[in-house]
Design an enzyme around this catalytic site. Structure first.
Site, PDB file in Angstrom:
ATOM      1  N   GLU A  98       1.374  47.725   5.953  1.00  0.00           N
ATOM      2  CA  GLU A  98       1.694  48.321   7.254  1.00  0.00           C
ATOM      3  C   GLU A  98       1.314  49.789   7.303  1.00  0.00           C
ATOM      4  O   GLU A  98       2.004  50.601   7.925  1.00  0.00           O
ATOM      5  CB  GLU A  98       3.175  48.097   7.590  1.00  0.00           C
ATOM      6  CG  GLU A  98       3.503  46.622   7.770  1.00  0.00           C
ATOM      7  CD  GLU A  98       4.694  46.363   8.671  1.00  0.00           C
ATOM      8  OE1 GLU A  98       5.123  47.279   9.406  1.00  0.00           O
ATOM      9  OE2 GLU A  98       5.197  45.222   8.631  1.00  0.00           O
ATOM     10  N   HIS A 161       4.913  47.812  12.221  1.00  0.00           N
ATOM     11  CA  HIS A 161       3.828  48.743  12.551  1.00  0.00           C
ATOM     12  C   HIS A 161       2.536  47.986  12.785  1.00  0.00           C
ATOM     13  O   HIS A 161       2.198  47.072  12.039  1.00  0.00           O
ATOM     14  CB  HIS A 161       3.624  49.753  11.411  1.00  0.00           C
ATOM     15  CG  HIS A 161       4.861  50.516  11.071  1.00  0.00           C
ATOM     16  ND1 HIS A 161       5.860  49.970  10.288  1.00  0.00           N
ATOM     17  CD2 HIS A 161       5.268  51.750  11.414  1.00  0.00           C
ATOM     18  CE1 HIS A 161       6.844  50.853  10.168  1.00  0.00           C
ATOM     19  NE2 HIS A 161       6.509  51.934  10.839  1.00  0.00           N
ATOM     20  N   LYS A 188      12.767  49.025  15.007  1.00  0.00           N
ATOM     21  CA  LYS A 188      11.721  50.023  15.227  1.00  0.00           C
ATOM     22  C   LYS A 188      10.360  49.339  15.346  1.00  0.00           C
ATOM     23  O   LYS A 188      10.001  48.510  14.507  1.00  0.00           O
ATOM     24  CB  LYS A 188      11.675  51.019  14.065  1.00  0.00           C
ATOM     25  CG  LYS A 188      10.520  52.024  14.164  1.00  0.00           C
ATOM     26  CD  LYS A 188      10.271  52.741  12.849  1.00  0.00           C
ATOM     27  CE  LYS A 188       9.002  53.586  12.913  1.00  0.00           C
ATOM     28  NZ  LYS A 188       8.642  54.158  11.605  1.00  0.00           N
TER      29      LYS A 188
END
Length: 268
Positions: A98, A161, A188
């Protein structure tokens, strides 16, 4: 304000993620203890109240997972002392999968993160306040790290991500919801836009999840196109934004003092 209307927050060292102005998180990315402490000192001179230790950048010369883990744990007390009692510490091992700097097996990642979490002494607060776990890692590993964190009073940031694209708005909403279902206290997502509409998709997804009132989350559109998502985080429901002091940890990060100023200017 009634108790029913109070927002759900995640609290670390008296800092409430999910209430009022978004928190500024500053990453430190030193490759040895001296560099880590120097960057921590610079970060502590800003208004940022959460400091992220990007452990994947620490001691890149040491490949053996056990040896690297011991060096990380040995450096933790000095870092915690450098930050003082009022700043929270987020520990992150961003994997190469990531966009991080360390190639590490999921099993070794779990051992390292659990060792960091377990540094708390009986009756005392853990030196680690928040722990990042990529929710795309092996499900058993993700569940294991989250359970260990919660047993030790450590807040979990469940992260995803994408350094090449931005999923659809619907996919982003589901990603954030799924991270919370897994047990993340602070879901997130950080994605890469190729157009202004990608940025709008990220911010609209953030608004949708914020309106559900289930707790704080972080939503970031990276790169120069996505800077607006960093400085207008409060308007679009994100509980925190990442800013730099020196070296950046992701494309589009803005210097911490500038982010602080812009967050105030753009308060809704």
């Amino acid at each position: 304000m009634t108790t029913e209307s109070m927002p759900i927050t995640a609290t670390v060292r008296g800092i409430e993620l999910g209430r009022a102005r978004p928190e500024i998180i500053v990453p430190i990315m030193g490759d040895d203890q001296e560099a880590v402490l120097a960057q921590a000192s610079a970060a502590a001179a800003t208004s940022a109240r959460i400091i992220e230790w990007r452990i994947d950048h620490f001691r890149p010369d040491v490949e053996d997972p056990e040896a690297h883990r011991e060096l990380v744990l040995a450096s933790l007390p000095a870092l915690r002392a450098q930050l003082g009692p009022d700043r929270a510490l987020l520990a992150t091992v961003r994997t190469s999968a990531e966009g991080g700097a360390r190639q590490i097996r999921d099993s070794d990642l779990a051992v390292l993160l659990e060792a960091l979490i377990a540094t708390r002494r009986a009756g005392s607060q853990s030196p680690i306040d928040l722990i990042d776990i990529e929710t795309s890692r092996t499900p058993e590993i993700v569940a294991r790290v989250m359970a260990t964190a919660h047993r030790n009073g450590v807040v979990v940031v469940g992260s995803f991500h994408d350094f090449t694209s931005t999923p659809s708005e619907e996919e982003l909403v589901e990603l954030l919801r799924a991270q919370r279902r897994l047990g993340a206290d602070v879901p997130k997502v950080a994605v890469t836009p190729s157009s202004a509409r990608d940025v709008l998709a990220l911010m609209s997804a953030s608004l949708t999840v914020a309106a559900e009132g289930k707790g704080p989350h972080i939503a970031i559109s990276m790169g120069s196109l996505g800077v607006v998502s960093r400085v207008a985080a409060e308007t679009f429901g994100s509980a925190a934004t990442f800013a730099s002091v020196g070296k950046t940890s992701a494309p589009g990060q803005v210097e911490a003092t500038e982010v602080s100023r812009m967050l105030e200017l753009l308060r809704p």
